[in-house]
Design an enzyme around this catalytic site. Structure first.
Site, PDB file in Angstrom:
ATOM      1  N   ASP A   1       8.411 -33.363   6.405  1.00  9.39           N
ATOM      2  CA  ASP A   1       7.413 -32.336   6.324  1.00  9.39           C
ATOM      3  C   ASP A   1       6.716 -32.177   7.585  1.00  9.39           C
ATOM      4  O   ASP A   1       6.178 -32.944   8.163  1.00  9.39           O
ATOM      5  CB  ASP A   1       6.356 -32.839   5.319  1.00  9.39           C
ATOM      6  CG  ASP A   1       5.499 -31.813   4.758  1.00  9.39           C
ATOM      7  OD1 ASP A   1       5.785 -31.366   3.602  1.00  9.39           O
ATOM      8  OD2 ASP A   1       4.373 -31.783   5.344  1.00  9.39           O
ATOM      9  N   LEU A   2       6.766 -30.745   7.946  1.00  5.17           N
ATOM     10  CA  LEU A   2       6.100 -30.471   9.174  1.00  5.17           C
ATOM     11  C   LEU A   2       4.603 -30.688   9.404  1.00  5.17           C
ATOM     12  O   LEU A   2       3.881 -30.283   8.356  1.00  5.17           O
ATOM     13  CB  LEU A   2       6.672 -29.030   9.597  1.00  5.17           C
ATOM     14  CG  LEU A   2       8.124 -28.678   9.727  1.00  5.17           C
ATOM     15  CD1 LEU A   2       8.331 -27.280   9.971  1.00  5.17           C
ATOM     16  CD2 LEU A   2       9.088 -29.613  10.479  1.00  5.17           C
TER      17      LEU A   2
ATOM     18  N   ASP B   1       7.780 -25.770   4.324  1.00  5.81           N
ATOM     19  CA  ASP B   1       8.066 -26.549   5.534  1.00  5.81           C
ATOM     20  C   ASP B   1       8.617 -27.958   5.240  1.00  5.81           C
ATOM     21  O   ASP B   1       8.666 -28.810   6.068  1.00  5.81           O
ATOM     22  CB  ASP B   1       6.928 -26.734   6.391  1.00  5.81           C
ATOM     23  CG  ASP B   1       5.581 -27.424   5.833  1.00  5.81           C
ATOM     24  OD1 ASP B   1       5.770 -27.845   4.778  1.00  5.81           O
ATOM     25  OD2 ASP B   1       4.693 -27.800   6.406  1.00  5.81           O
TER      26      ASP B   1
END
Ligand SMILES: Nc1nc2c(ncn2[C@@H]2O[C@H](COP(=O)(O)O[C@H]3[C@@H](O)[C@H](n4cnc5c(=O)[nH]c(N)nc54)O[C@@H]3COP(=O)(O)O)[C@@H](O)[C@H]2O)c(=O)[nH]1
Length: 790
Positions: free
Chosen positions: A400-401, A443
């Protein structure tokens, strides 16, 4: 040759010779015109009729030519023709021409045509010499046998040649045939005549009943008329037939040409026609293909192998040897009484391209081109379903960014999309070909790492990914710093089904984020319990407002110099029916993540304004605003409505915001803050000193107050660095005309130091812990100020 010339030139009436030649020419022309009809694709009956008419026309032509030429013969003696032999000569001609024609029909190849033609040549000689048997003259006939032999051989050779040429596939060659047959007939006759010497003998009498020249002329004239009539009829019929054939072929071609799909007509395995569509598909003109075997464009396929009920896949070989995937189906049709095969050829390139594109879209993420969730799930399921030992254990990494939302919100979705594309590229660079990387949505990315569960290798991969995504991205002149958190689960230990493994990798990811992002966590069984507890807390939180489980506590803020109360900060408390008091540090982040902070924040504001209304009028109430509340464009309106509803003076309300509010969308936050400031509300910068760009924010918005973060205050006065920071902030506030508040003041020493450095306000346990509304009200009604140590 001289004898031949003298025979023709001196012993014949050349006008009649010319007539004989014209009649013979018409006859030989009809021979081949009708003969060719026998080989056309027409019904057998028609072919037989053409054969019979052709035989009759040819025989009559030979016979009439002979007798007209005999009439042209001028022996200067009385002559006549016996009826029986004249008729017999005609019958001989019919029989032998029939035999020759039959041979050609039976075997139309070169030897067949050669032999058939020779038999026709024999028919000419046989007719000629039988006809000479019918010739009676007042004298004796003497024959030169070698010339006779030559006349027979020349006739046979020329007739044979004419038949060979007459059925040649080449039109130009075919045109020569009637002339050669004419030469055969005339050659035989005049060579035969040159072999003859008539010696006058007054003793010889013309037998009674012989036909004289006049009767013979009538018969021959009729025969000639018959030949001309037949020839013209043959011509006409041939012409009409040809036109019909042409029209039919044209109609078929037109029909075929307007068809969208490729069509080809085959006679056996020979291509006899193709339409425009197929020409286009092949990239070849029809002229290059007509007459070629079917295998030239459908290698390895014979007409009889093409199905008639259901299309079959095949490969078409076009120009430049291009292989074109097609589907073929065949139908039998009758063209001119002969069965042909129509092969429909459907180009599959567009369909296959569309299918490939659909497959790509269905299995790939449109933005990044990586595998999508669908493909990833399928790959994961396949791994679990595989019985191969090397597939049994593998690692699943969920990414997960970090801070991606900030980029998306502040710089727009276009920039967010580009950033995701760049992230995808970097991920691909960091992985091996056998690893699968997918974008699961937003993301969130996932990696299926092949090659067992070698912990060192998995951790090295996670570190590599964290490192490459932590490096700045330069997009359109913006330097973007994001990062990623990774959760790792190992199969089959952490899950023997796709959903379980994914769920556990998710939990590990959550753990990584909790630990401060930019790191990876391996799944541990204990995480499960923690996550469950958090989920249940989330459910409880949704019900807590309705159940009135929240309460506001207040912590006083005092003037650092006089000790007089300036107001208090409202701090929320949750009395959980089972867990007891739950800290806001625990549930505010959940409320922020779930969006519940909107309702909760409104409740805090309304309650604080209502309760603070009973405080002395000069005292303010400070309320914390979460960065998430700033995402609501109606925030300023909501606060104005609450002030109007509660009748609380805006000048007594102070809103504490953190850097996070400005970080997520500085422009939008500043607009809202200006609207609030315009209402008369005070704005404080909370937790100052913990961020990294605080100074720039202070320049961009004139805050009323700066609250120095308690992490520095707590370490004063002993920690020199913290003391220096507190001093610097106090000076900064003074120079910018902003009040400074030190929070977390617990000791007299801290209080003395803070006051000495010029801070305006103090808040902390030294004055009071946060207390319920009733207690703060009681505190505020106390007459004397708080005694602060100088
Ligand atoms: N958005 C909102 N955030 C809120 C709200 N109410 C609280 N909060 C935020 O929750 C965090 C934890 O708050 P809390 O447990 O109430 O802690 C506050 C004080 O109790 C604590 N404090 C104050 N003085 C001292 C001290 O001398 N020693 C010490 N150890 N702790 C002390 O500090 C917290 C107040 O911090 P701040 O807000 O930065 O002034 C906290 O971040 C709250 O902001 C809410 O209604 N909305």
């Amino acid at each position: 040759m001289i004898r031949l010339y003298e025979c023709v030139a001196n012993q014949h009436d050349l006008r009649l010779v010319a007539i004989a030649a014209v009649i013979c020419a018409l006859g030989t022309y009809s021979t081949f015109a009708m003969g060719r009809q026998v080989f056309c694709n027409i019904a057998l009956k028609e072919r037989l009729a053409w054969a019979a008419t052709g035989i009759l026309a040819t025989s009559t032509a030979i016979w009439a030519t002979h007798f007209i030429a005999m009439l042209a013969f001028e022996p200067s003696l009385a002559f006549g023709f016996s009826v029986g032999q004249t008729i017999a000569s005609f019958l001989v001609a019919v029989l032998l021409v029939g035999l020759g024609a039959g041979t050609v029909v039976a075997r139309s190849d070169l030897p067949g045509r050669m032999v058939g033609g020779a038999v026709v040549g024999l028919a000419i000689s046989a007719m000629h010499y039988t006809g000479m048997g019918a010739y009676h003259v007042q004298g004796t006939l003497q024959w030169d046998l070698s010339t006779v032999t030559w006349s027979v051989l020349v006739g046979m050779a020329l007739a044979s040649l004419s038949t060979i040429l007459g059925f040649s596939p080449r039109r130009r060659v075919r045109r020569l045939a009637p002339a050669i047959l004419l030469a055969a007939v005339c050659g035989t006759h005049f060579l035969g005549m040159s072999a003859l010497t008539v010696v006058f003998d007054p003793r010889v009498e013309i037998p009674g009943g012989s036909l004289d020249g006049t009767v013979l002329s009538i018969i021959v004239a009729n025969a000639a008329l018959l030949i001309v009539g037949l020839s013209l009829a043959a011509l006409r019929l041939w012409h009409v037939n040809r036109q019909r054939h042409e029209a039919e072929s044209q109609r078929l071609r037109d029909l075929a040409d307007i068809a969208v799909e490729g069509l080809m007509i085959c006679d056996g395995n020979t291509i006899t026609g193709i339409n425009h569509s197929l020409e286009r598909v092949l990239g070849l003109p029809r002229e290059a293909l007509i007459g070629s075997p079917l295998q030239r464009i459908l290698p390895g396929l014979a007409v009889e192998h093409i199905p008639t009920a259901q299309e079959a896949d095949a490969v078409l070989r076009g120009g430049n040897e291009a292989s074109i995937p097609v589907r073929v189906i065949a139908q039998t049709i009758t063209i001119q009484a002969k069965p042909h095969t129509v092969v429909a050829v459907r180009d599959q390139r567009e369909r296959l391209r569309a299918e490939a594109e659909m497959h790509r879209l269905a299995h790939h993420d449109a933005l990044t081109g990586l595998a999508n969730r669908h493909q990833f799930n399928a790959a994961l399921d396949a791994r679990f379903a595989s019985r191969r030992a090397e597939d049994a254990s593998f690692a699943l990494l969920i990414l997960d960014l970090d801070r991606f939302k900030v980029v998306n919100d502040t710089l727009g979705h276009g920039m967010g999309d580009e950033l995701l594309r760049r992230v995808a590229k970097r991920l691909l660079c960091a992985l091996r070909d056998e690893d699968l990387v997918a974008r699961l949505g937003g993301d969130e990315f996932a990696i299926l790492k092949a090659g067992g569960v070698d912990l060192a290798a998995i951790q090295a991969l996670a570190e590599r990914v964290i490192d490459i995504l932590a490096r700045p991205f330069l997009i359109d002149g913006h330097i973007l710093n994001i990062g990623t958190s990774i959760g790792i689960a190992l199969a089959p230990t952490d899950g023997d089904r796709a959903e379980v493994l994914m769920g556990n990798a998710d939990m590990a990811l959550y753990g990584a984020k909790e630990e401060g992002r930019g790191r990876y966590r391996m799944f541990e069984a204990s995480m499960n319990a923690r996550i469950q507890a958090r989920r249940s807390l989330e459910l409880d939180l949704r019900r807590a407002i309705a159940r009135q489980e929240f309460e506001l506590y207040y912590q006083p803020q005092v003037d650092a110099r006089t000790g007089a109360f300036d107001g208090a900060e409202a701090l929320i408390r949750w009395h959980h029916p089972v867990r007891g008091m739950v800290s806001p540090a625990e549930f505010i982040p959940i409320a922020e993540e779930t969006g519940l902070i909107g309702n909760l924040g409104e409740w805090v504001l309304r309650t604080a304004c209502t309760q603070a209304l009973s405080w002395p009028e000069h005292l303010t109430v400070a309320v914390n605003l979460s960065p998430v509340q700033f995402r609501d464009g109606r925030l300023a309106t909501t606060i104005r409505n609450i002030l109007a509803e509660t009748n609380f003076p805006p000048a007594r309300l102070e809103l504490e915001i953190t850097e996070g509010s400005l970080l997520q969308n500085e422009q939008r936050t500043l607009v809202i803050l200006r609207e609030l400031r315009a209402l008369g509300i005070r704005i404080s910068m909370d937790d100052f000193g913990t961020g990294y760009s605080s100074l720039s924010y202070l320049r961009r918005f004139p805050f009323d107050k700066i609250k120095i973060d308690q992490s520095f205050v707590r370490r004063t006065p002993d920690d020199k660095e913290s003391a220096a920071i507190v001093r610097a902030i106090a000076m900064l506030g003074a120079s910018l005309g902003m009040k400074t508040t030190a929070e977390g003041v617990e000791t007299d020493a801290q209080s003395s130091f803070i006051t000495g450095e010029g801070c305006d306000q103090i808040q902390g346990y030294l004055i009071s812990r946060p207390v319920p509304a009733r207690q703060i009200e009681a505190l505020f009604t106390r007459p004397e100020p708080v005694a602060l140590r100088a």
